[in-house]
Design a protein around this motif. Structure first.
Motif, PDB file in Angstrom:
ATOM      1  N   SER A  49     -17.342  21.738  28.518  1.00 45.88           N
ATOM      2  CA  SER A  49     -16.809  20.841  29.804  1.00 45.88           C
ATOM      3  C   SER A  49     -17.982  19.656  29.716  1.00 45.88           C
ATOM      4  O   SER A  49     -19.036  20.125  29.392  1.00 45.88           O
ATOM      5  CB  SER A  49     -16.592  21.576  30.934  1.00 45.88           C
ATOM      6  N   ASP A  50     -17.770  18.717  30.737  1.00 46.84           N
ATOM      7  CA  ASP A  50     -18.813  17.645  30.881  1.00 46.84           C
ATOM      8  C   ASP A  50     -20.005  18.532  31.378  1.00 46.84           C
ATOM      9  O   ASP A  50     -21.045  18.046  31.294  1.00 46.84           O
ATOM     10  CB  ASP A  50     -18.117  16.673  31.641  1.00 46.84           C
ATOM     11  N   ASN A  51     -19.679  19.147  32.485  1.00 38.20           N
ATOM     12  CA  ASN A  51     -21.033  19.719  33.083  1.00 38.20           C
ATOM     13  C   ASN A  51     -21.628  20.720  32.410  1.00 38.20           C
ATOM     14  O   ASN A  51     -22.926  20.680  32.289  1.00 38.20           O
ATOM     15  CB  ASN A  51     -20.287  20.669  34.601  1.00 38.20           C
ATOM     16  N   LYS A  93     -21.853  20.223  29.048  1.00 39.78           N
ATOM     17  CA  LYS A  93     -22.707  19.229  28.090  1.00 39.78           C
ATOM     18  C   LYS A  93     -23.835  18.721  28.882  1.00 39.78           C
ATOM     19  O   LYS A  93     -25.024  18.494  28.205  1.00 39.78           O
ATOM     20  CB  LYS A  93     -21.844  18.054  27.830  1.00 39.78           C
ATOM     21  N   SER A  94     -23.592  18.257  30.034  1.00 39.97           N
ATOM     22  CA  SER A  94     -24.697  17.663  30.970  1.00 39.97           C
ATOM     23  C   SER A  94     -25.845  18.668  31.392  1.00 39.97           C
ATOM     24  O   SER A  94     -27.101  18.289  31.031  1.00 39.97           O
ATOM     25  CB  SER A  94     -24.101  17.232  32.293  1.00 39.97           C
ATOM     26  N   ASN A  95     -25.585  19.954  31.658  1.00 37.98           N
ATOM     27  CA  ASN A  95     -26.666  21.280  31.660  1.00 37.98           C
ATOM     28  C   ASN A  95     -27.336  21.173  30.427  1.00 37.98           C
ATOM     29  O   ASN A  95     -28.627  21.291  30.603  1.00 37.98           O
ATOM     30  CB  ASN A  95     -26.012  22.247  32.341  1.00 37.98           C
ATOM     31  N   PHE A  96     -26.644  21.248  29.308  1.00 34.16           N
ATOM     32  CA  PHE A  96     -27.296  21.537  27.912  1.00 34.16           C
ATOM     33  C   PHE A  96     -28.314  20.395  27.802  1.00 34.16           C
ATOM     34  O   PHE A  96     -29.383  20.481  27.176  1.00 34.16           O
ATOM     35  CB  PHE A  96     -26.272  21.545  26.892  1.00 34.16           C
ATOM     36  N   PHE A  97     -27.883  19.276  27.942  1.00 29.46           N
ATOM     37  CA  PHE A  97     -28.759  17.904  27.604  1.00 29.46           C
ATOM     38  C   PHE A  97     -29.803  17.921  28.609  1.00 29.46           C
ATOM     39  O   PHE A  97     -30.821  17.663  28.287  1.00 29.46           O
ATOM     40  CB  PHE A  97     -27.948  16.525  27.601  1.00 29.46           C
ATOM     41  N   SER A  98     -29.809  18.183  30.011  1.00 28.24           N
ATOM     42  CA  SER A  98     -30.783  18.366  30.748  1.00 28.24           C
ATOM     43  C   SER A  98     -31.678  19.266  30.548  1.00 28.24           C
ATOM     44  O   SER A  98     -33.230  18.997  30.483  1.00 28.24           O
ATOM     45  CB  SER A  98     -30.311  18.547  32.195  1.00 28.24           C
ATOM     46  N   LYS A  99     -31.518  20.473  29.969  1.00 30.62           N
ATOM     47  CA  LYS A  99     -32.420  21.348  29.520  1.00 30.62           C
ATOM     48  C   LYS A  99     -33.055  21.125  28.449  1.00 30.62           C
ATOM     49  O   LYS A  99     -34.420  21.025  28.085  1.00 30.62           O
ATOM     50  CB  LYS A  99     -31.851  22.719  29.280  1.00 30.62           C
TER      51      LYS A  99
END
Length: 133
Positions: free
Chosen positions: A2-4, A6-12
């Motif tokens: 999901s987009d969320n 992916k966003s969490n992965f990229f943020s980390k």
């Protein structure tokens, strides 16, 4: 994914890379790699390919780091803004300052000028009281 997620992965990922890139050991590694490249120049006759290796490497790393560091900076800025908004909302400060980061440049300059004038007035009052005391 999901987009969320992916966003969490990229943020980390961005946070980890930003932390690593800011360490002295990372800087020392980068200097060592540049020195190895420079010392290897005579072995490769200082060829165009030898020069292209460092140029391409640094360009790619710089290009990717811009996005990683911008992501980290954006998150840090939003977190800081949220903390400031919370302090404003729970204090005697004027609530009109919540969200001022969304104003355009002219409005920000006007507000800054107004605050500077208020600060001068407060400073004048404080100086008068200090002189009288």
């Amino acid at each position: 994914m999901s987009d969320n997620t992916k966003s969490n992965f990229f943020s980390k990922f961005a946070t980890t890379i930003a932390e690593w890139s800011g360490r002295p050991a990372t800087f020392a590694l980068a200097v060592a790699l540049v020195l190895v490249w420079a010392v290897s120049g005579p072995l490769f006759d200082f060829s165009e390919t030898w020069q292209l290796v460092i140029n391409t490497s640094t360009t790619i790393i710089t290009f990717l780091m811009v996005f990683v560091l911008q992501n980290s900076q954006n998150r840090d800025g939003r977190a800081l803004q949220a903390k400031l908004d919370e302090l404003i909302l729970t204090s005697q400060a004027q609530n009109k300052f919540v969200g001022i980061e969304k104003l355009d440049e002219r409005q920000l300059r006007e507000m800054s000028k107004s605050l500077a004038e208020k600060a001068e007035c407060v400073e004048d009052v404080a100086n008068d009281k200090a002189d009288a005391g």
